[in-house]
Design an enzyme around this catalytic site. Structure first.
Site, PDB file in Angstrom:
ATOM      1  N   GLY A  87      50.392  18.004  52.753  1.00  0.00           N
ATOM      2  CA  GLY A  87      49.374  17.322  53.549  1.00  0.00           C
ATOM      3  C   GLY A  87      49.722  15.877  53.810  1.00  0.00           C
ATOM      4  O   GLY A  87      48.878  14.988  53.723  1.00  0.00           O
ATOM      5  N   ALA A  88      50.991  15.638  54.173  1.00  0.00           N
ATOM      6  CA  ALA A  88      51.495  14.267  54.270  1.00  0.00           C
ATOM      7  C   ALA A  88      51.235  13.599  55.617  1.00  0.00           C
ATOM      8  O   ALA A  88      51.601  12.446  55.807  1.00  0.00           O
ATOM      9  CB  ALA A  88      52.996  14.246  53.981  1.00  0.00           C
ATOM     10  N   THR A  89      50.594  14.296  56.542  1.00  0.00           N
ATOM     11  CA  THR A  89      50.500  13.751  57.898  1.00  0.00           C
ATOM     12  C   THR A  89      49.286  12.859  58.127  1.00  0.00           C
ATOM     13  O   THR A  89      49.127  12.309  59.222  1.00  0.00           O
ATOM     14  CB  THR A  89      50.477  14.893  58.930  1.00  0.00           C
ATOM     15  OG1 THR A  89      49.418  15.811  58.615  1.00  0.00           O
ATOM     16  CG2 THR A  89      51.806  15.629  58.949  1.00  0.00           C
ATOM     17  N   GLY A 128      45.800  10.450  55.982  1.00  0.00           N
ATOM     18  CA  GLY A 128      45.008  10.106  54.812  1.00  0.00           C
ATOM     19  C   GLY A 128      45.806   9.766  53.570  1.00  0.00           C
ATOM     20  O   GLY A 128      46.797   9.023  53.617  1.00  0.00           O
ATOM     21  N   SER A 169      38.755  15.805  43.353  1.00  0.00           N
ATOM     22  CA  SER A 169      37.673  15.049  43.980  1.00  0.00           C
ATOM     23  C   SER A 169      36.592  14.827  42.946  1.00  0.00           C
ATOM     24  O   SER A 169      36.460  15.592  41.979  1.00  0.00           O
ATOM     25  CB  SER A 169      37.094  15.826  45.167  1.00  0.00           C
ATOM     26  OG  SER A 169      35.882  15.252  45.612  1.00  0.00           O
ATOM     27  N   TYR A 190      32.820  23.723  48.690  1.00  0.00           N
ATOM     28  CA  TYR A 190      33.770  22.621  48.521  1.00  0.00           C
ATOM     29  C   TYR A 190      33.769  22.151  47.074  1.00  0.00           C
ATOM     30  O   TYR A 190      34.843  21.977  46.476  1.00  0.00           O
ATOM     31  CB  TYR A 190      33.429  21.452  49.447  1.00  0.00           C
ATOM     32  CG  TYR A 190      34.343  20.263  49.219  1.00  0.00           C
ATOM     33  CD1 TYR A 190      35.690  20.326  49.555  1.00  0.00           C
ATOM     34  CD2 TYR A 190      33.872  19.084  48.637  1.00  0.00           C
ATOM     35  CE1 TYR A 190      36.540  19.261  49.327  1.00  0.00           C
ATOM     36  CE2 TYR A 190      34.712  18.011  48.410  1.00  0.00           C
ATOM     37  CZ  TYR A 190      36.041  18.101  48.755  1.00  0.00           C
ATOM     38  OH  TYR A 190      36.896  17.057  48.518  1.00  0.00           O
ATOM     39  N   PRO A 197      39.315  11.321  43.459  1.00  0.00           N
ATOM     40  CA  PRO A 197      38.725  10.176  44.162  1.00  0.00           C
ATOM     41  C   PRO A 197      37.265  10.417  44.540  1.00  0.00           C
ATOM     42  O   PRO A 197      36.840  11.549  44.785  1.00  0.00           O
ATOM     43  CB  PRO A 197      39.587  10.070  45.433  1.00  0.00           C
ATOM     44  CG  PRO A 197      40.755  10.982  45.214  1.00  0.00           C
ATOM     45  CD  PRO A 197      40.294  12.031  44.278  1.00  0.00           C
ATOM     46  N   GLY A 198      36.530   9.305  44.617  1.00  0.00           N
ATOM     47  CA  GLY A 198      35.205   9.334  45.199  1.00  0.00           C
ATOM     48  C   GLY A 198      35.323   9.173  46.707  1.00  0.00           C
ATOM     49  O   GLY A 198      36.179   9.794  47.334  1.00  0.00           O
ATOM     50  N   PHE A 231      38.886  12.668  56.439  1.00  0.00           N
ATOM     51  CA  PHE A 231      38.160  13.656  55.642  1.00  0.00           C
ATOM     52  C   PHE A 231      36.801  14.000  56.243  1.00  0.00           C
ATOM     53  O   PHE A 231      36.472  15.174  56.471  1.00  0.00           O
ATOM     54  CB  PHE A 231      37.992  13.129  54.212  1.00  0.00           C
ATOM     55  CG  PHE A 231      37.181  14.020  53.310  1.00  0.00           C
ATOM     56  CD1 PHE A 231      37.789  15.051  52.609  1.00  0.00           C
ATOM     57  CD2 PHE A 231      35.818  13.828  53.152  1.00  0.00           C
ATOM     58  CE1 PHE A 231      37.045  15.881  51.778  1.00  0.00           C
ATOM     59  CE2 PHE A 231      35.067  14.638  52.321  1.00  0.00           C
ATOM     60  CZ  PHE A 231      35.686  15.668  51.633  1.00  0.00           C
TER      61      PHE A 231
END
Length: 252
Positions: free
Chosen positions: A9-11, A13, A140, A153, A183-184, A190
């Site tokens: 998912g490097a593209t 964020g 998350s 989720y 992370p919060g 996202f």
């Protein structure tokens, strides 16, 4: 010795911020994403700016065969993967349980849970062979608490939390570190994805306080990845200063 890091998912964020952070510190990068145009653009930018060596590895983490074929296709001198950052993930929808979309549920579970499992299963034998490695799973705060209209989720990120703990135990004998980062609120694509392109609704999520950025999270990830070999951060939750948990914010 120059280390190799694989980022899913490097593209965009957090994943893109990690790619920049590790490139700036001269790591060899294997960058994964579904959008080949973005992947190639990121690769070109990082090579030109930092002079690093990068392989683009486009595949959808949800497709088990594609995952294993992609990892197997790596040149032999790229199969010594030192760090795996399981970043690919998403949220879709903010609907109550009875109104939620089954398709959204399938996409989240296939990406956040099964995708993480597939990539980890494909890379782990390479780390076992070299008797070292570090797997960093991006969870998350939703994996620590369940909130209204978070249903599947939250469940998927609770699974990431549980899998990280299980992987840490099972891979202990192979000298492989496992770190879970939770992370919060982070202002990336996202919320736009979650609200399916509704930018007005996405923007409201971050109003009244300063959220984290992808760069903030990437710097923490980089820190956990660069500790001495005998030190492992097992589990880490980070939030903006004005966020205490999933429910409590100090918004102005």
């Amino acid at each position: 010795m120059q280390k190799t890091v694989l980022i899913t998912g490097a593209t965009s964020g957090i994943g893109e911020a990690c790619a920049i952070q590790f490139a700036a510190n001269q790591y060899k990068l294997i960058l994964n994403g579904r959008r080949l145009d973005r992947l190639e653009a990121l690769k070109e930018k990082l090579v030109n700016k930092y002079g690093v060596t990068i392989i683009s590895l486009p595949f959808d983490v949800r497709n088990r065969q594609h995952v294993f074929d992609a990892i197997e296709s790596l040149p032999e001198d790229w199969k010594s993967i030192d760090i795996l950052i399981n970043n690919a993930g998403l949220a879709l929808g903010r609907d109550s349980f009875e109104n939620a979309s089954l398709d959204d549920w399938d996409t989240m579970i296939d990406t956040n849970v099964k995708g993480l499992l597939y990539v980890s299963k494909a890379v782990t034998p390479l780390m076992i062979k070299q008797k070292s490695g570090h797997i960093i799973n991006i969870g998350s705060i939703a994996g620590k608490e369940v909130y209204e209209k978070g249903n599947a989720y939250c469940a998927s990120k609770h699974a990431v939390d549980a899998l990280s703990k299980a992987m840490r135990i099972d891979l202990l004998q192979h000298h492989i570190k496992v770190t879970a980062i939770h992370p919060g609120a982070v202002e990336t694509e996202f919320s736009i994805v979650r609200f399916k392109g509704d930018e007005a609704s996405a923007k409201k999520v971050y109003e009244g306080y300063q959220p984290l950025t992808g760069e903030d999270v990437a710097s923490v990830i980089y820190y956990t990845a660069t500790l001495p070999p005998h030190v492992c951060i097992n589990d880490l939750v980070l939030t903006p200063t004005r966020q205490a948990d999933s429910y409590h914010f100090n918004k102005s």
